[in-house]
Motif scaffolding. Sequence first.
Motif, PDB file in Angstrom:
ATOM      1  N   ARG A  24      44.845  44.762  33.760  1.00  0.00           N
ATOM      2  CA  ARG A  24      45.563  44.457  35.003  1.00  0.00           C
ATOM      3  C   ARG A  24      46.875  45.231  35.092  1.00  0.00           C
ATOM      4  O   ARG A  24      47.322  45.580  36.188  1.00  0.00           O
ATOM      5  N   ARG A  25      47.513  45.522  33.964  1.00  0.00           N
ATOM      6  CA  ARG A  25      48.752  46.291  33.997  1.00  0.00           C
ATOM      7  C   ARG A  25      48.507  47.749  34.363  1.00  0.00           C
ATOM      8  O   ARG A  25      49.440  48.454  34.766  1.00  0.00           O
ATOM      9  N   SER A  26      47.265  48.209  34.219  1.00  0.00           N
ATOM     10  CA  SER A  26      46.952  49.603  34.528  1.00  0.00           C
ATOM     11  C   SER A  26      46.783  49.852  36.026  1.00  0.00           C
ATOM     12  O   SER A  26      46.696  51.009  36.464  1.00  0.00           O
ATOM     13  N   LEU A  27      46.740  48.797  36.827  1.00  0.00           N
ATOM     14  CA  LEU A  27      46.578  48.953  38.269  1.00  0.00           C
ATOM     15  C   LEU A  27      47.832  49.569  38.881  1.00  0.00           C
ATOM     16  O   LEU A  27      48.959  49.220  38.521  1.00  0.00           O
ATOM     17  N   THR A  28      47.651  50.478  39.828  1.00  0.00           N
ATOM     18  CA  THR A  28      48.775  51.131  40.485  1.00  0.00           C
ATOM     19  C   THR A  28      49.398  50.194  41.514  1.00  0.00           C
ATOM     20  O   THR A  28      48.761  49.216  41.951  1.00  0.00           O
ATOM     21  N   PRO A  29      50.648  50.460  41.941  1.00  0.00           N
ATOM     22  CA  PRO A  29      51.249  49.639  43.009  1.00  0.00           C
ATOM     23  C   PRO A  29      50.383  49.576  44.264  1.00  0.00           C
ATOM     24  O   PRO A  29      50.283  48.522  44.897  1.00  0.00           O
ATOM     25  N   ALA A  30      49.755  50.694  44.627  1.00  0.00           N
ATOM     26  CA  ALA A  30      48.895  50.698  45.813  1.00  0.00           C
ATOM     27  C   ALA A  30      47.686  49.798  45.615  1.00  0.00           C
ATOM     28  O   ALA A  30      47.266  49.075  46.532  1.00  0.00           O
ATOM     29  N   GLN A  31      47.118  49.822  44.423  1.00  0.00           N
ATOM     30  CA  GLN A  31      45.979  48.947  44.127  1.00  0.00           C
ATOM     31  C   GLN A  31      46.400  47.487  44.127  1.00  0.00           C
ATOM     32  O   GLN A  31      45.664  46.615  44.616  1.00  0.00           O
ATOM     33  N   GLN A  32      47.582  47.197  43.612  1.00  0.00           N
ATOM     34  CA  GLN A  32      48.091  45.822  43.624  1.00  0.00           C
ATOM     35  C   GLN A  32      48.306  45.336  45.055  1.00  0.00           C
ATOM     36  O   GLN A  32      47.972  44.196  45.388  1.00  0.00           O
ATOM     37  N   ALA A  35      44.979  44.656  46.658  1.00  0.00           N
ATOM     38  CA  ALA A  35      44.366  43.462  46.075  1.00  0.00           C
ATOM     39  C   ALA A  35      44.998  42.195  46.621  1.00  0.00           C
ATOM     40  O   ALA A  35      44.318  41.190  46.861  1.00  0.00           O
ATOM     41  N   SER A  36      46.305  42.210  46.818  1.00  0.00           N
ATOM     42  CA  SER A  36      47.005  41.040  47.352  1.00  0.00           C
ATOM     43  C   SER A  36      46.512  40.699  48.756  1.00  0.00           C
ATOM     44  O   SER A  36      46.324  39.526  49.095  1.00  0.00           O
ATOM     45  N   GLN A  37      46.304  41.716  49.580  1.00  0.00           N
ATOM     46  CA  GLN A  37      45.798  41.482  50.934  1.00  0.00           C
ATOM     47  C   GLN A  37      44.369  40.953  50.893  1.00  0.00           C
ATOM     48  O   GLN A  37      44.013  40.016  51.617  1.00  0.00           O
ATOM     49  N   ARG A  38      43.543  41.514  50.030  1.00  0.00           N
ATOM     50  CA  ARG A  38      42.156  41.043  49.936  1.00  0.00           C
ATOM     51  C   ARG A  38      42.091  39.627  49.361  1.00  0.00           C
ATOM     52  O   ARG A  38      41.215  38.841  49.736  1.00  0.00           O
ATOM     53  N   LEU A  39      43.023  39.310  48.462  1.00  0.00           N
ATOM     54  CA  LEU A  39      43.083  37.944  47.932  1.00  0.00           C
ATOM     55  C   LEU A  39      43.336  36.952  49.063  1.00  0.00           C
ATOM     56  O   LEU A  39      42.702  35.885  49.124  1.00  0.00           O
ATOM     57  N   ASP A  62      53.764  40.941  35.064  1.00  0.00           N
ATOM     58  CA  ASP A  62      52.859  41.472  34.039  1.00  0.00           C
ATOM     59  C   ASP A  62      51.501  41.882  34.615  1.00  0.00           C
ATOM     60  O   ASP A  62      50.471  41.733  33.978  1.00  0.00           O
ATOM     61  N   GLY A  63      51.488  42.373  35.857  1.00  0.00           N
ATOM     62  CA  GLY A  63      50.246  42.835  36.459  1.00  0.00           C
ATOM     63  C   GLY A  63      49.405  41.759  37.121  1.00  0.00           C
ATOM     64  O   GLY A  63      48.297  42.034  37.595  1.00  0.00           O
ATOM     65  N   GLU A  64      49.892  40.503  37.150  1.00  0.00           N
ATOM     66  CA  GLU A  64      49.150  39.426  37.822  1.00  0.00           C
ATOM     67  C   GLU A  64      48.940  39.760  39.288  1.00  0.00           C
ATOM     68  O   GLU A  64      49.755  40.456  39.913  1.00  0.00           O
ATOM     69  N   ILE A  65      47.856  39.268  39.867  1.00  0.00           N
ATOM     70  CA  ILE A  65      47.616  39.507  41.280  1.00  0.00           C
ATOM     71  C   ILE A  65      48.698  38.820  42.096  1.00  0.00           C
ATOM     72  O   ILE A  65      49.073  37.675  41.838  1.00  0.00           O
ATOM     73  N   THR A 194      38.947  24.024  40.123  1.00  0.00           N
ATOM     74  CA  THR A 194      38.050  23.969  41.271  1.00  0.00           C
ATOM     75  C   THR A 194      37.253  25.269  41.356  1.00  0.00           C
ATOM     76  O   THR A 194      36.081  25.275  41.726  1.00  0.00           O
ATOM     77  N   GLY A 195      37.923  26.365  41.008  1.00  0.00           N
ATOM     78  CA  GLY A 195      37.279  27.666  41.033  1.00  0.00           C
ATOM     79  C   GLY A 195      38.292  28.767  40.826  1.00  0.00           C
ATOM     80  O   GLY A 195      39.468  28.508  40.552  1.00  0.00           O
ATOM     81  N   VAL A 196      37.840  29.998  40.985  1.00  0.00           N
ATOM     82  CA  VAL A 196      38.686  31.179  40.814  1.00  0.00           C
ATOM     83  C   VAL A 196      38.540  32.061  42.042  1.00  0.00           C
ATOM     84  O   VAL A 196      37.421  32.370  42.470  1.00  0.00           O
ATOM     85  N   ALA A 197      39.671  32.469  42.610  1.00  0.00           N
ATOM     86  CA  ALA A 197      39.681  33.379  43.756  1.00  0.00           C
ATOM     87  C   ALA A 197      40.186  34.742  43.300  1.00  0.00           C
ATOM     88  O   ALA A 197      41.190  34.839  42.601  1.00  0.00           O
ATOM     89  N   THR A 198      39.458  35.779  43.683  1.00  0.00           N
ATOM     90  CA  THR A 198      39.867  37.137  43.351  1.00  0.00           C
ATOM     91  C   THR A 198      40.000  37.951  44.641  1.00  0.00           C
ATOM     92  O   THR A 198      39.803  37.445  45.744  1.00  0.00           O
ATOM     93  N   ASP A 199      40.300  39.225  44.474  1.00  0.00           N
ATOM     94  CA  ASP A 199      40.369  40.130  45.613  1.00  0.00           C
ATOM     95  C   ASP A 199      38.979  40.469  46.150  1.00  0.00           C
ATOM     96  O   ASP A 199      38.876  41.172  47.166  1.00  0.00           O
ATOM     97  N   GLN A 200      37.923  39.937  45.516  1.00  0.00           N
ATOM     98  CA  GLN A 200      36.564  40.219  45.973  1.00  0.00           C
ATOM     99  C   GLN A 200      35.813  38.982  46.468  1.00  0.00           C
ATOM    100  O   GLN A 200      35.063  39.061  47.442  1.00  0.00           O
ATOM    101  N   ARG A 201      36.023  37.834  45.811  1.00  0.00           N
ATOM    102  CA  ARG A 201      35.228  36.660  46.173  1.00  0.00           C
ATOM    103  C   ARG A 201      35.812  35.402  45.537  1.00  0.00           C
ATOM    104  O   ARG A 201      36.806  35.471  44.811  1.00  0.00           O
TER     105      ARG A 201
END
Length: 211
Positions: A24-32, A35-39, A62-65, A194-201
């Motif tokens: 997760r720390r390897s993600l670029t600022p643009a990727q972060q 991901a935040s918008q998709r989350l 620390d790279g958290e979403i 309850t569950g886990v939410a990601t930038d995909q599902r």
Amino acid sequence: MNPTQPISVAQQKSELRKHLRQIRRSLTPAQQQAASQRLLNTLLTLPAYQNSQHVAVYIAADGEIDTRHFVEDAWRKGKNIYLPVVDPQGSKTLTFLPWQEDTVMINNKYGIPEPDSSLYQTRLASGLDLVLLPLTGFDEAGKRMGMGGGYYDRTFAFVSGKEKKAPQPQLIGLAHECQKAGNIPSESWDIPLTGVATDQRFYASLTTDSN
């Protein structure tokens, strides 16, 4: 250590935690940012968010979403947002204080901003409708791995086992999709999600009611 000796759950989690934090720390600022918008798009579909009024989030480190897009949406909708505050007395539990755009913030011992506890009234963990907590890793069954400090496990121990009492907050872990692992080793004190939410599902937990 004897190479034939079984690896403990704690050792498994430590090694996996280190690996997933690096990812997760390897993600670029643009990727972060993306991901935040998709989350947010994932969370908007959940009744747990739609029906909530008192919501706890976190400030990413620390790279958290990042929760920023979600928080801005919640503020626009008039929801009450709270941030976790580390207990200064050393109990390794969390309290929750309100967070608005003009909230006075101070850095905790980990260097993470949190509301100044001398200025705001605490909301009990049991008085929250929804808690969005950061994850280091997760699996498709909804099992989670945090940073290893046990703060959320201690604070929300009341939601698990035979001691369940209504009302209870729904607990949803947040993570990048790349933090998914094949299987997260679990221990008796790990709080159920309850569950886990990601930038995909959204991954509904197989051990709790996800309504």
